[in-house]
Design a protein around this motif. Structure first.
Motif, short mmCIF file in Angstrom:
data_model
loop_
_atom_site.label_atom_id
_atom_site.label_comp_id
_atom_site.label_asym_id
_atom_site.label_seq_id
_atom_site.Cartn_x
_atom_site.Cartn_y
_atom_site.Cartn_z
N THR A 37 0.85 -1.20 0.00
CA THR A 37 0.00 0.00 0.00
C THR A 37 0.88 1.25 0.00
N ASP A 38 0.24 2.39 -0.27
CA ASP A 38 0.96 3.64 -0.12
C ASP A 38 1.06 3.96 1.37
N PHE A 39 1.66 5.07 1.70
CA PHE A 39 1.94 5.39 3.10
C PHE A 39 0.70 5.47 3.98
N THR A 43 -4.33 3.48 -1.12
CA THR A 43 -4.09 2.92 -2.44
C THR A 43 -3.33 1.61 -2.29
N SER A 54 -2.79 -0.41 -9.70
CA SER A 54 -3.02 0.46 -8.54
C SER A 54 -4.54 0.56 -8.35
N GLY A 56 -7.50 2.20 -5.81
CA GLY A 56 -7.63 3.19 -4.76
C GLY A 56 -9.05 3.58 -4.41
#
Length: 86
Positions: A37-39, A43, A54, A56
């Motif tokens: 995942t992103d931070f 996403t 990706s 989200g």
């Protein structure tokens, strides 16, 4: 090929990779497919050597690949993971 995955399918595969895969550097890898995942966790990314998905907010998704054959192989890998792991 039409690039459409059901959001439940994407989330189920992501969770199976996370549950059964090897954890390394904030990502999980299972059968050559990497998930992370992103931070902030909004996403999700699922990728192999040729295709990156990706996924989200509001179930929006984007595929990044060069050839249709790569996408077909990626989809086969995801369907295999979904069918093979409980």
């Amino acid at each position: 090929m039409k690039n459409e995955f059901d959001s439940h399918f994407v989330l189920a595969v992501f969770e199976k990779i996370r549950s059964h895969g090897k954890h390394q550097d904030d990502a999980y890898t299972l059968e050559g497919v990497k998930a992370y995942t992103d931070f902030d966790g909004y996403t999700l990314f699922i990728e192999d050597a040729s295709v990156k998905l990706s996924f989200g907010f509001h179930n929006q998704y984007h595929f990044d690949y060069e050839k249709a054959e790569q996408m077909e192989q990626f989809e086969k890998k995801l369907r295999h993971i979904d069918a093979s792991y409980a």
